[in-house]
Design a protein around this motif. Structure first.
Motif, PDB file in Angstrom:
ATOM      1  N   UNK A 140      -2.023  12.461  -5.083  1.00 37.86           N
ATOM      2  CA  UNK A 140      -1.637  13.914  -4.272  1.00 37.86           C
ATOM      3  C   UNK A 140      -1.227  14.363  -3.126  1.00 37.86           C
ATOM      4  N   UNK A 141      -2.604  13.268  -1.999  1.00 37.68           N
ATOM      5  CA  UNK A 141      -1.869  13.301  -1.136  1.00 37.68           C
ATOM      6  C   UNK A 141      -0.542  12.758  -0.233  1.00 37.68           C
ATOM      7  N   UNK A 142      -0.522  12.033  -1.430  1.00 38.07           N
ATOM      8  CA  UNK A 142       0.855  11.051  -1.206  1.00 38.07           C
ATOM      9  C   UNK A 142       1.972  11.821  -1.346  1.00 38.07           C
ATOM     10  N   UNK A 143       2.319  12.787  -2.391  1.00 35.60           N
ATOM     11  CA  UNK A 143       3.188  13.864  -2.731  1.00 35.60           C
ATOM     12  C   UNK A 143       3.532  15.287  -1.419  1.00 35.60           C
ATOM     13  N   UNK A 144       4.534  15.325  -0.665  1.00 36.95           N
ATOM     14  CA  UNK A 144       4.092  15.940   0.401  1.00 36.95           C
ATOM     15  C   UNK A 144       4.100  17.515  -0.304  1.00 36.95           C
ATOM     16  N   UNK A 145       5.248  17.632  -2.030  1.00 36.08           N
ATOM     17  CA  UNK A 145       5.506  18.863  -2.126  1.00 36.08           C
ATOM     18  C   UNK A 145       4.718  19.379  -2.801  1.00 36.08           C
ATOM     19  N   UNK A 146       3.437  17.942  -3.398  1.00 31.54           N
ATOM     20  CA  UNK A 146       2.331  18.918  -4.092  1.00 31.54           C
ATOM     21  C   UNK A 146       2.431  19.939  -3.923  1.00 31.54           C
ATOM     22  N   UNK A 147       1.680  21.457  -4.487  1.00 35.31           N
ATOM     23  CA  UNK A 147       1.491  22.986  -4.841  1.00 35.31           C
ATOM     24  C   UNK A 147      -0.240  22.573  -3.772  1.00 35.31           C
ATOM     25  N   UNK A 148       0.001  23.522  -3.106  1.00 37.60           N
ATOM     26  CA  UNK A 148      -1.704  23.861  -2.260  1.00 37.60           C
ATOM     27  C   UNK A 148      -2.538  23.735  -3.443  1.00 37.60           C
ATOM     28  N   UNK A 149      -2.848  24.047  -4.614  1.00 36.92           N
ATOM     29  CA  UNK A 149      -3.788  24.417  -5.458  1.00 36.92           C
ATOM     30  C   UNK A 149      -4.036  23.423  -6.030  1.00 36.92           C
ATOM     31  N   UNK A 150      -2.785  22.539  -5.939  1.00 36.23           N
ATOM     32  CA  UNK A 150      -3.336  20.943  -6.557  1.00 36.23           C
ATOM     33  C   UNK A 150      -4.024  20.229  -5.650  1.00 36.23           C
ATOM     34  N   UNK A 151      -3.499  20.416  -3.803  1.00 38.35           N
ATOM     35  CA  UNK A 151      -4.378  19.767  -3.320  1.00 38.35           C
ATOM     36  C   UNK A 151      -5.305  20.028  -2.446  1.00 38.35           C
ATOM     37  N   UNK A 152      -5.958  21.687  -3.352  1.00 40.87           N
ATOM     38  CA  UNK A 152      -7.256  22.092  -3.596  1.00 40.87           C
ATOM     39  C   UNK A 152      -7.873  21.691  -4.592  1.00 40.87           C
ATOM     40  N   UNK A 153      -7.407  20.934  -5.588  1.00 36.69           N
ATOM     41  CA  UNK A 153      -8.026  20.469  -6.789  1.00 36.69           C
ATOM     42  C   UNK A 153      -8.859  18.826  -6.257  1.00 36.69           C
ATOM     43  N   UNK A 154      -7.523  18.274  -5.416  1.00 36.63           N
ATOM     44  CA  UNK A 154      -8.296  17.192  -5.150  1.00 36.63           C
ATOM     45  C   UNK A 154      -8.832  16.829  -4.194  1.00 36.63           C
ATOM     46  N   UNK A 155      -9.265  18.137  -3.503  1.00 33.09           N
ATOM     47  CA  UNK A 155     -10.512  18.295  -3.277  1.00 33.09           C
ATOM     48  C   UNK A 155     -12.366  18.552  -3.933  1.00 33.09           C
ATOM     49  N   UNK A 165       0.895  -1.069  -0.099  1.00 31.95           N
ATOM     50  CA  UNK A 165      -0.311  -0.206  -0.070  1.00 31.95           C
ATOM     51  C   UNK A 165       0.839   1.173  -0.207  1.00 31.95           C
ATOM     52  N   UNK A 166       0.885   2.451  -1.072  1.00 29.52           N
ATOM     53  CA  UNK A 166       1.285   3.323  -1.060  1.00 29.52           C
ATOM     54  C   UNK A 166       1.183   4.219  -0.112  1.00 29.52           C
ATOM     55  N   UNK A 167       1.956   4.901   0.686  1.00 28.71           N
ATOM     56  CA  UNK A 167       1.835   6.295   1.572  1.00 28.71           C
ATOM     57  C   UNK A 167       2.646   7.579   1.016  1.00 28.71           C
ATOM     58  N   UNK A 168       3.338   7.278   0.342  1.00 31.07           N
ATOM     59  CA  UNK A 168       4.394   8.618   0.272  1.00 31.07           C
ATOM     60  C   UNK A 168       5.688   8.963  -1.280  1.00 31.07           C
ATOM     61  N   UNK A 169       5.147   9.485  -2.092  1.00 31.29           N
ATOM     62  CA  UNK A 169       5.847   9.451  -3.354  1.00 31.29           C
ATOM     63  C   UNK A 169       6.283  10.569  -2.505  1.00 31.29           C
ATOM     64  N   UNK A 170       8.014  10.482  -3.316  1.00 32.35           N
ATOM     65  CA  UNK A 170       8.870  11.717  -3.466  1.00 32.35           C
ATOM     66  C   UNK A 170       9.313  11.616  -4.921  1.00 32.35           C
ATOM     67  N   UNK A 171       8.601  12.523  -5.639  1.00 32.57           N
ATOM     68  CA  UNK A 171       9.142  12.644  -7.434  1.00 32.57           C
ATOM     69  C   UNK A 171      10.416  12.855  -7.463  1.00 32.57           C
ATOM     70  N   UNK A 172      10.459  13.896  -6.961  1.00 29.70           N
ATOM     71  CA  UNK A 172      12.371  14.674  -7.178  1.00 29.70           C
ATOM     72  C   UNK A 172      13.876  13.739  -6.691  1.00 29.70           C
TER      73      UNK A 172
END
Length: 427
Positions: A250-265, A216-223
């Motif tokens: 988006x929730x797994x990616x800590x560095x996702x921009x706030x606008x992207x996290x809001x879009x996910x909601x 089960x994925x809980x974290x993705x660090x794309x950098x």
């Protein structure tokens, strides 16, 4: 390091891995469950085989992966509708002959008087413009509340094209006067494996895949190109395809921009409960599948596993699988066992079986059942997809693309993701 990682072993993830292998590229799929298939997975209960929600293959452009590789049955695409004790052929708009005369007159009059005042602002307006106010409020409005869990005014319309039949007046009149009308289903035939449930259609591709389960994925660090799992392990990747729900990614990616996290909601979806019953009596269902309009009966639709394949049930038995939907707009307020027992009592109203005919009963829930097309869906989806692309993450499948994809479309979505990745690797 795993050069290519795929998240999710549903049909899109399996298709992506299969097509990558055909191109000479090995991949590893990480799947949170203990088996492959996702929403196409089948399961067995005491000699009965059920699917994770009901599935039948209608597509003609994916036969080389599914039907051509698996022994299967072919059925006519015929369904029924149940409403207040009356059975009607599907779709109701073309088959009103069993309704009382005055009810037919009311619905036909509404169809004749319907108005089309330009582009519909929402699904409710679209329904009224296509079927007339009387029919729209009597049938699809009620079904929308059960299947989509919202009022039709809360949905937009771009998803509808090709999914709901729009009859001519002549067809409405003919179906109101005669029992046998031409079939208007978008596909003339429905196909299903002879053995093992719908999941068997995926076995041809799945056997070519390297799948690691219970991850089960809980974290993705794309950098850093690193994925962390709930069991504390992690893997590195060079290339990544995700078929997981994009709101969760988006929730797994800590560095996702706030606008992207809001879009996910702003991405809405339905969840679903499956109530599966084994019946100690043959052929209790009147059709391969049927829809229920009564709003005091929880299930929106019911499939018959033994119609799909007689090998899904022990000899002399039959089965039913009911689907009940809920969402944040229509929360599930009962336990799964309570839902199951209430559904059994409700289905007795259909007079298909007696309570003492039930020899097995099973209830299961899936968090993600279908995409709900509320007004912010497309803007939010596009913003997230753009972000994932800039992070080098490819996406596929119903919840990866966040679209109303059927089985064949999901398979082709995984194929496209593989092709896009190959292009990026080679180009």
């Amino acid at each position: 390091m795993n050069s290519v990682v795929i998240l999710g072993a549903g049909i899109a993830g399996i298709s992506a891995a299969y097509h990558l292998k055909k191109a000479g590229i090995e991949s590893v799929i990480y799947e949170q469950d203990d088996g492959y298939g996702g929403l196409c997975r089948s399961f067995q209960v005491d000699g009965f085989t059920f699917d994770t929600f009901a599935h039948i293959s209608f597509a003609s452009n994916t036969k080389e992966y599914l039907e051509n590789t698996t022994e299967h049955y072919t059925h006519a695409s015929e369904a029924l509708n149940f409403d207040n004790g009356i059975w009607l052929r599907h779709p109701v708009q073309n088959n009103m002959v069993n309704l009382p005369v005055e009810e037919r007159i009311r619905l036909i009059k509404g169809f004749i008087e319907k108005k089309n005042d330009g582009e519909a602002a929402n699904y409710a307006q679209w329904l009224e413009s296509v079927y007339g106010i009387e029919f729209a409020h009597t049938y699809p409005f009620r079904y929308t509340r059960k299947y989509w869990t919202v009022e039709p005014e809360q949905l937009e319309t771009k998803w509808v094209k090709g999914r709901m039949y729009e009859p001519r007046l002549e067809e409405v009149l003919r179906g109101a006067m005669m029992a046998h009308t031409p079939g208007v289903h978008y596909s003339k035939e429905a196909r299903y494996p002879k053995y093992g449930g719908f999941q068997s259609f995926l076995s041809f591709m799945a056997k070519e895949c390297n799948i690691i389960y219970q991850k089960k994925v809980c974290r993705i660090d794309s950098s850093l190109k690193k994925i962390g799992f709930a069991d504390g392990t992690e893997v590195h990747y060079e290339h990544l395809i995700s078929t997981l729900p994009i709101n969760e990614v988006c929730g797994f990616m800590a560095d996702a921009p706030e606008g992207v996290k809001n879009a996910a909601d702003h991405l809405d979806y339905t969840s679903g409960v499956m109530v599966s019953l084994g019946i100690n009596r043959p052929k209790v269902s009147p059709a391969l599948w049927f829809y229920i309009y009564d709003e005091d009966i929880f299930p929106a639709r019911i499939y018959s596993p033994d119609w799909k394949s007689p090998n899904n049930v022990p000899s002399g038995c039959s089965a039913l699988q009911a689907e009940i939907y809920y969402s944040k707009y229509k929360p599930l307020t009962k336990s799964l066992d309570e839902v199951m027992e209430e559904v059994i009592e409700q289905l007795l109203k259909l007079k298909l079986f007696d309570k003492n005919d039930i020899i097995i009963k099973d209830v299961r829930m899936k968090k993600y059942a279908n995409i709900m097309f509320t007004p912010n869906t497309y803007r939010a989806r596009d913003e997230i997809h753009s972000f994932l692309s800039t992070e080098g993450i490819f996406y596929a499948g119903r919840f990866g693309e966040w679209d109303y994809l059927w089985v064949g479309q999901s398979l082709l979505s995984g194929k496209r993701a593989a092709e896009n990745m190959i292009d990026s690797i080679c180009g």
